[in-house]
Design a protein around this motif. Structure first.
Motif, short mmCIF file in Angstrom:
data_model
loop_
_atom_site.label_atom_id
_atom_site.label_comp_id
_atom_site.label_asym_id
_atom_site.label_seq_id
_atom_site.Cartn_x
_atom_site.Cartn_y
_atom_site.Cartn_z
N VAL A 32 15.67 37.24 21.99
CA VAL A 32 16.72 38.14 22.46
C VAL A 32 16.20 38.92 23.66
O VAL A 32 15.07 39.41 23.64
CB VAL A 32 17.17 39.10 21.34
N GLN A 33 17.05 39.00 24.68
CA GLN A 33 16.64 39.70 25.90
C GLN A 33 17.55 40.90 26.13
O GLN A 33 18.78 40.77 26.14
CB GLN A 33 16.72 38.75 27.10
N LEU A 34 16.94 42.05 26.33
CA LEU A 34 17.65 43.29 26.63
C LEU A 34 17.42 43.63 28.09
O LEU A 34 16.29 43.62 28.57
CB LEU A 34 17.15 44.43 25.74
N GLN A 60 16.78 26.65 30.88
CA GLN A 60 17.11 27.91 30.22
C GLN A 60 18.54 27.88 29.70
O GLN A 60 19.46 27.42 30.38
CB GLN A 60 16.94 29.09 31.18
N ALA A 61 18.73 28.35 28.49
CA ALA A 61 20.06 28.53 27.89
C ALA A 61 20.23 29.99 27.54
O ALA A 61 19.32 30.63 27.02
CB ALA A 61 20.21 27.66 26.65
N ARG A 62 21.44 30.53 27.87
CA ARG A 62 21.68 31.96 27.65
C ARG A 62 23.04 32.14 27.01
O ARG A 62 24.05 31.63 27.50
CB ARG A 62 21.62 32.70 28.98
N GLN A 63 23.07 32.87 25.90
CA GLN A 63 24.30 33.19 25.20
C GLN A 63 24.50 34.69 25.20
O GLN A 63 23.71 35.43 24.60
CB GLN A 63 24.25 32.69 23.76
N PRO A 64 25.56 35.20 25.88
CA PRO A 64 25.79 36.66 25.88
C PRO A 64 26.13 37.16 24.47
O PRO A 64 26.95 36.56 23.76
CB PRO A 64 26.98 36.83 26.82
N LEU A 65 25.48 38.22 24.08
CA LEU A 65 25.75 38.85 22.78
C LEU A 65 26.45 40.19 22.96
O LEU A 65 27.41 40.50 22.26
CB LEU A 65 24.44 39.05 22.01
N VAL A 114 22.73 42.43 26.28
CA VAL A 114 21.87 41.74 25.31
C VAL A 114 22.28 40.28 25.30
O VAL A 114 23.46 39.96 25.13
CB VAL A 114 22.00 42.35 23.90
N ASP A 115 21.29 39.40 25.49
CA ASP A 115 21.55 37.96 25.52
C ASP A 115 20.59 37.24 24.59
O ASP A 115 19.42 37.64 24.43
CB ASP A 115 21.36 37.40 26.94
N LEU A 116 21.07 36.19 23.98
CA LEU A 116 20.23 35.26 23.26
C LEU A 116 19.73 34.22 24.25
O LEU A 116 20.55 33.55 24.91
CB LEU A 116 21.01 34.59 22.12
N VAL A 117 18.40 34.11 24.38
CA VAL A 117 17.81 33.29 25.43
C VAL A 117 16.91 32.23 24.80
O VAL A 117 16.12 32.52 23.90
CB VAL A 117 17.00 34.14 26.43
N ALA A 118 17.02 31.01 25.29
CA ALA A 118 16.11 29.91 24.94
C ALA A 118 15.69 29.25 26.24
O ALA A 118 16.55 28.89 27.06
CB ALA A 118 16.79 28.91 24.02
N GLN A 119 14.35 29.11 26.43
CA GLN A 119 13.89 28.53 27.68
C GLN A 119 12.62 27.74 27.47
O GLN A 119 11.84 28.00 26.56
CB GLN A 119 13.67 29.64 28.73
#
Length: 461
Positions: A323-325, A111-116, A292-297
């Motif tokens: 995108v995950q809220l 999983q990769a997560r980028q805070p937005l 809100v995060d941009l998520v790739a998994q």
């Protein structure tokens, strides 16, 4: 006994010049390497860059990998499904069942997560930056505090040296006066009371010299302990001239107070503490809860083995970019209580800032007045010393011609010695007031020390 005492005084007088002279800058530079509190501040200052690195890392993407393996049991049962396949048509009401008992299970996920959008993380980033600023400011404040304390110990040693020398010279003069009084009494030219008065003053001075020697040893030990310099090699110099003094107008005082409000280390540290408390309050506001995060998994899950229906293998593969809220709906009142606490601590920090500002303002006023009065006091004592020395010369001449008594001479000697010592103390106090004023304004540095550096005897400035 008298011969032994004279020998001791001579030894003291000869020992002082053999000590190596140390100037104020040398003492400060040695203290930087030896002082334990400054070493603590230096170690704390080294954490500033890691704190800034942490603040930057909060907004970089994070990548996590998880993997597991073990023994597992799994069953699945599906009823009323529709089945279709090429050449076989479509069938309704189909049942599917699988069973694995004590099979082998493996699982991995990446999983990769980028805070937005994350207000709490932004406040945390601000706190880390402010903490880094605070550690660097604490380092500067520790340097200025050590510089001021080193100067104070240095000039206390210089005054202690001057005190001992003045008392030694006074003792020698009284000793000579006692001998002359004895000779005059033997010739019948003076009463025995003059001899008794001289010997009484001589005994009192003997006790004062011993006390001054103890005080000198203590001051030398204090400076040696703080600087790491050898105790037997320490000799300080008194300031010989007046230091530059600020203008005496109220506008000049207001200027120093304004500089202190902007540059005083304690005010700045308290302001940073208030800003950190404000950021802590921002972390717990309700508006800071949603993220809100941009998520790739991607992931893979497998189960193999046999069960009620024979051999079976289950596999699940998933991948997602999106995108995950996240919105916490209820925390049991924890967030509201934490916000209330942090707001009260922010109020406390702001009140402390104002209290520190008021105290610094008073301290600047006191140091500024001390500098003004100190300069006038040094000038007055300089004039008083000249007058005392002239009076001493006149009294000595008057004693030779019979117009003055031995008691008059002893009083003149005592007054001259007291004035000389007061002048030395006033000069040292004046320099220290100048350094305190600079420290209150956050401007105490080596250049300031150099401006009040006592001249080394024998060296042309």
């Amino acid at each position: 006994m008298q011969a032994l005492w004279r020998t001791s005084l001579l030894a003291l007088a000869l020992a002082a010049p053999t000590a190596r002279a140390t100037d104020l800058l040398q003492a400060w530079q040695a203290a930087q390497q030896n002082d334990r509190e400054l070493a603590v501040a230096r170690a704390a200052q080294a954490t500033a860059q890691p704190l800034r690195d942490q603040a930057r890392a909060l907004w970089r993407p994070g990548v996590a990998l998880t993997a597991s393996a073990g023994v597992a049991t799994g069953e699945s049962d599906m009823r009323g499904a529709q089945f279709s396949a090429p050449g076989m048509g479509t069938s309704n009401g189909v049942n599917f069942s699988t069973s694995v008992t004590g099979g082998t299970a493996t699982r991995w996920a990446l999983q990769a997560r980028q805070p937005l959008l994350n207000a709490e993380r932004r406040a945390q980033q601000q706190q880390l930056g402010l903490q880094a600023d605070s550690t660097e400011l604490q380092w500067q404040a520790a340097q200025q505090a050590l510089m001021l304390s080193t100067a104070q110990r240095y000039f206390e040693l210089a005054v202690a040296q001057e005190s001992l020398q003045v008392l030694q010279r006074q003792y020698e003069a009284v000793q000579q006066a006692a001998a002359e009084a004895q000779d005059r009494f033997a010739l019948g030219a003076a009463p025995i009371t003059a001899t008794h008065e001289a010997r009484a003053r001589q005994g009192a001075l003997r006790a004062q010299v011993l006390a001054a020697q103890v005080a000198l040893d203590l001051r030398r030990r204090e400076l040696a302990d703080s600087t790491g310099l050898p105790m037997d090699g320490l000799q300080a110099h008194l300031p010989a001239a007046l230091v530059p003094e600020p203008a005496r107008t109220q506008a000049a005082l207001a200027h120093w107070q304004a500089q202190a409000q902007d540059g005083n280390p304690q005010i700045r540290l308290q302001q940073l503490a208030a800003d950190i408390a404000q950021a802590e309050a921002d972390k717990h506001r309700r508006s800071a809860a949603p993220t809100v995060d941009l998520v790739a998994q991607a992931g893979d899950e497998r189960l193999r083995g046999s069960g009620d229906h024979g051999s079976a293998r289950n596999r699940s593969v998933n991948a997602m970019v999106g995108v995950q809220l996240s919105v916490p709906l209820y925390t049991g009142g924890w967030r509201g209580a934490k916000e209330a606490e942090s707001l009260r601590r922010w109020d406390q920090a702001r009140a402390q800032v104002e209290a520190t500002r008021s105290q610094v303002d008073r301290d600047v006023h006191a140091a500024w007045l001390g500098l003004q009065v100190g300069a006038e006091r040094v000038q007055a004592l300089g004039q008083a010393l000249q007058a005392s020395e002239a009076r001493l010369d006149a009294t000595r001449t008057g004693l030779e011609v019979g117009h003055r008594t031995v008691l008059d001479l002893l009083n003149a000697e005592n007054d001259t010695a007291a004035t000389r010592l007061s002048l030395a103390q006033a000069r040292s106090s004046l320099v220290l007031e100048r350094l305190r004023l600079a420290a209150l304004a956050g401007q105490l540095d080596e250049a300031t020390l150099r401006s009040v550096q006592p001249p080394t005897p024998g060296v042309v400035q």
